[in-house]
Design a protein around this motif. Structure first.
Motif, PDB file in Angstrom:
ATOM      1  N   GLY A   1       6.899  10.157 -12.686  1.00 25.27           N
ATOM      2  CA  GLY A   1       5.755   9.765 -11.879  1.00 25.27           C
ATOM      3  C   GLY A   1       6.142   8.782 -10.800  1.00 25.27           C
ATOM      4  O   GLY A   1       7.108   8.020 -10.943  1.00 25.27           O
ATOM      5  N   ARG A   2       5.410   8.814  -9.710  1.00 26.42           N
ATOM      6  CA  ARG A   2       5.679   7.924  -8.588  1.00 26.42           C
ATOM      7  C   ARG A   2       5.109   6.524  -8.834  1.00 26.42           C
ATOM      8  O   ARG A   2       4.148   6.362  -9.582  1.00 26.42           O
ATOM      9  N   GLY A   3       5.721   5.538  -8.189  1.00 25.34           N
ATOM     10  CA  GLY A   3       5.161   4.197  -8.195  1.00 25.34           C
ATOM     11  C   GLY A   3       4.087   4.093  -7.131  1.00 25.34           C
ATOM     12  O   GLY A   3       3.988   4.938  -6.236  1.00 25.34           O
ATOM     13  N   SER A   4       3.280   3.032  -7.204  1.00 15.21           N
ATOM     14  CA  SER A   4       2.161   2.926  -6.278  1.00 15.21           C
ATOM     15  C   SER A   4       1.833   1.481  -5.937  1.00 15.21           C
ATOM     16  O   SER A   4       1.853   0.601  -6.799  1.00 15.21           O
ATOM     17  N   SER A   5       1.533   1.258  -4.670  1.00 14.10           N
ATOM     18  CA  SER A   5       0.950   0.018  -4.185  1.00 14.10           C
ATOM     19  C   SER A   5      -0.231   0.368  -3.291  1.00 14.10           C
ATOM     20  O   SER A   5      -0.238   1.418  -2.645  1.00 14.10           O
ATOM     21  N   THR A   6      -1.222  -0.513  -3.263  1.00 12.50           N
ATOM     22  CA  THR A   6      -2.274  -0.391  -2.270  1.00 12.50           C
ATOM     23  C   THR A   6      -2.050  -1.459  -1.202  1.00 12.50           C
ATOM     24  O   THR A   6      -1.422  -2.491  -1.465  1.00 12.50           O
ATOM     25  N   TRP A   7      -2.555  -1.206  -0.023  1.00 11.74           N
ATOM     26  CA  TRP A   7      -2.395  -2.159   1.072  1.00 11.74           C
ATOM     27  C   TRP A   7      -3.679  -2.225   1.891  1.00 11.74           C
ATOM     28  O   TRP A   7      -4.434  -1.266   1.980  1.00 11.74           O
ATOM     29  N   LYS A   8      -3.911  -3.389   2.467  1.00 11.85           N
ATOM     30  CA  LYS A   8      -5.002  -3.569   3.420  1.00 11.85           C
ATOM     31  C   LYS A   8      -4.435  -4.290   4.633  1.00 11.85           C
ATOM     32  O   LYS A   8      -3.915  -5.398   4.526  1.00 11.85           O
ATOM     33  N   VAL A   9      -4.519  -3.649   5.780  1.00 14.28           N
ATOM     34  CA  VAL A   9      -3.982  -4.183   7.021  1.00 14.28           C
ATOM     35  C   VAL A   9      -5.142  -4.625   7.919  1.00 14.28           C
ATOM     36  O   VAL A   9      -6.067  -3.845   8.165  1.00 14.28           O
ATOM     37  N   THR A  10      -5.096  -5.860   8.394  1.00 19.29           N
ATOM     38  CA  THR A  10      -6.098  -6.382   9.316  1.00 19.29           C
ATOM     39  C   THR A  10      -5.438  -6.640  10.675  1.00 19.29           C
ATOM     40  O   THR A  10      -4.412  -7.325  10.746  1.00 19.29           O
ATOM     41  N   ILE A  11      -6.033  -6.089  11.721  1.00 17.52           N
ATOM     42  CA  ILE A  11      -5.511  -6.229  13.086  1.00 17.52           C
ATOM     43  C   ILE A  11      -6.501  -7.072  13.887  1.00 17.52           C
ATOM     44  O   ILE A  11      -7.700  -6.761  13.930  1.00 17.52           O
ATOM     45  N   ARG A  19       0.642   3.450  -0.800  1.00 15.55           N
ATOM     46  CA  ARG A  19       2.038   3.835  -0.572  1.00 15.55           C
ATOM     47  C   ARG A  19       2.638   4.162  -1.923  1.00 15.55           C
ATOM     48  O   ARG A  19       2.582   3.349  -2.856  1.00 15.55           O
ATOM     49  N   ARG A  20       3.159   5.356  -2.061  1.00 16.66           N
ATOM     50  CA  ARG A  20       3.749   5.802  -3.330  1.00 16.66           C
ATOM     51  C   ARG A  20       5.220   6.163  -3.113  1.00 16.66           C
ATOM     52  O   ARG A  20       5.584   6.683  -2.067  1.00 16.66           O
ATOM     53  N   TRP A  21       6.057   5.900  -4.133  1.00  9.40           N
ATOM     54  CA  TRP A  21       7.487   6.126  -4.002  1.00  9.40           C
ATOM     55  C   TRP A  21       8.032   6.815  -5.245  1.00  9.40           C
ATOM     56  O   TRP A  21       7.417   6.824  -6.307  1.00  9.40           O
ATOM     57  N   LEU A  22       9.240   7.365  -5.103  1.00  3.34           N
ATOM     58  CA  LEU A  22       9.865   8.155  -6.159  1.00  3.34           C
ATOM     59  C   LEU A  22      10.671   7.279  -7.115  1.00  3.34           C
ATOM     60  O   LEU A  22      11.076   6.167  -6.776  1.00  3.34           O
ATOM     61  N   PRO A  23      10.922   7.782  -8.334  1.00  2.00           N
ATOM     62  CA  PRO A  23      11.811   7.061  -9.258  1.00  2.00           C
ATOM     63  C   PRO A  23      13.176   6.813  -8.620  1.00  2.00           C
ATOM     64  O   PRO A  23      13.673   7.641  -7.853  1.00  2.00           O
ATOM     65  N   GLY A  24      13.743   5.659  -8.929  1.00  2.00           N
ATOM     66  CA  GLY A  24      15.026   5.292  -8.348  1.00  2.00           C
ATOM     67  C   GLY A  24      14.905   4.532  -7.038  1.00  2.00           C
ATOM     68  O   GLY A  24      15.912   4.102  -6.463  1.00  2.00           O
ATOM     69  N   THR A  25      13.675   4.335  -6.555  1.00  2.00           N
ATOM     70  CA  THR A  25      13.432   3.600  -5.313  1.00  2.00           C
ATOM     71  C   THR A  25      13.065   2.157  -5.634  1.00  2.00           C
ATOM     72  O   THR A  25      12.267   1.897  -6.533  1.00  2.00           O
ATOM     73  N   ASP A  26      13.637   1.224  -4.917  1.00  2.00           N
ATOM     74  CA  ASP A  26      13.328  -0.200  -5.095  1.00  2.00           C
ATOM     75  C   ASP A  26      12.003  -0.497  -4.404  1.00  2.00           C
ATOM     76  O   ASP A  26      11.888  -0.372  -3.177  1.00  2.00           O
TER      77      ASP A  26
END
Length: 231
Positions: A19-29, A103-110
């Motif tokens: 399974g992929r890892g996951s972070s959520t993000w909120k960007v304010t401009i 943002r989701r990433w694959l196993p083995g990714t830092d």
């Protein structure tokens, strides 16, 4: 710290071994100055909405690059924009806007590298659009990979087969849950398996009670067999 974990999230099949890892993000401009009527907007001030649109375009390019590498089961890493908000009325030149996604990433990714690359993209955009950009980055769970040859996997499959008549197919977990952390951080095998269900992340979630009974039996048989074998 236990020897193995069962996670009853509503995922009936497949048996997720990656399974992929996951972070959520909120960007304010943001820009300098207050929000004003569109006809009174200062011509020397950048449009935060245009900067937000440019961010979406650049994230689309990132998504295309990420799609070039994929895991056979869980597919490629991804970046997703789910919200884009700006202004208070249709003819206002807004002072700020915000975007939110994942943002989701694959196993083995830092995952620290994933965050750093995302923030670098934002820094570059801020310089080129003359805006101020802040990011709230929320690390949710890391990616994981389950050892398919682990005794716990075989024990679970035997229990499932005994209950249903056939083994579960091997596959990926599309979402993240505590199983990711047990596998990635604790190095403890964790299997996500729950009842037939639907409506996740809506106001009408549901789960089959009959299938929940089946899950309980599979859990009981797995625990009894695995614990007795380790004893």
């Amino acid at each position: 710290m236990g020897d193995a974990v069962l996670i009853p999230e509503p995922m009936r099949e497949p048996l997720p071994v990656v399974g992929r890892g996951s972070s959520t993000w909120k960007v304010t401009i943001r820009r300098q100055g207050p929000p004003v009527h569109e006809v009174m907007r200062p011509r020397d001030q950048p449009s935060v909405l245009a900067a937000g649109a440019e961010l979406i375009r650049r994230l689309g390019e990132l998504e295309a690059r990420l799609a070039q590498t994929a895991d056979p089961l869980c597919g490629p890493a991804s970046v997703f924009v789910g919200q884009f908000h700006g202004g208070e009325i249709y003819n206002q030149f807004p002072r700020e806007c915000w975007l939110q996604g994942t943002r989701r990433w694959l196993p083995g990714t830092d995952h620290a590298t994933v965050k750093a690359e995302f923030l670098a993209l934002l820094d570059d955009l801020a310089r080129q659009t003359a805006t101020e950009i802040d990011c709230d980055w929320f690390f949710i769970r890391d990616a994981f990979s389950l050892d398919r040859d682990h005794a716990f996997v075989a024990t679970f499959q035997e229990a499932y087969t005994r209950e249903t008549g056939s083994a579960l197919p091997i596959g990926a977990k599309a979402f993240v849950d505590d199983g990711n952390s047990f596998c990635a951080l604790g190095k403890v095998p964790a299997i996500t398996h729950g009842p037939r269900a639907g409506g996740q992340h809506t106001v009408e979630e549901w789960a089959s009670i009959d299938d929940l009974v089946r899950v309980a039996r599979v859990y009981a048989m797995t625990a009894a067999a695995y614990c007795s074998g380790r004893g």
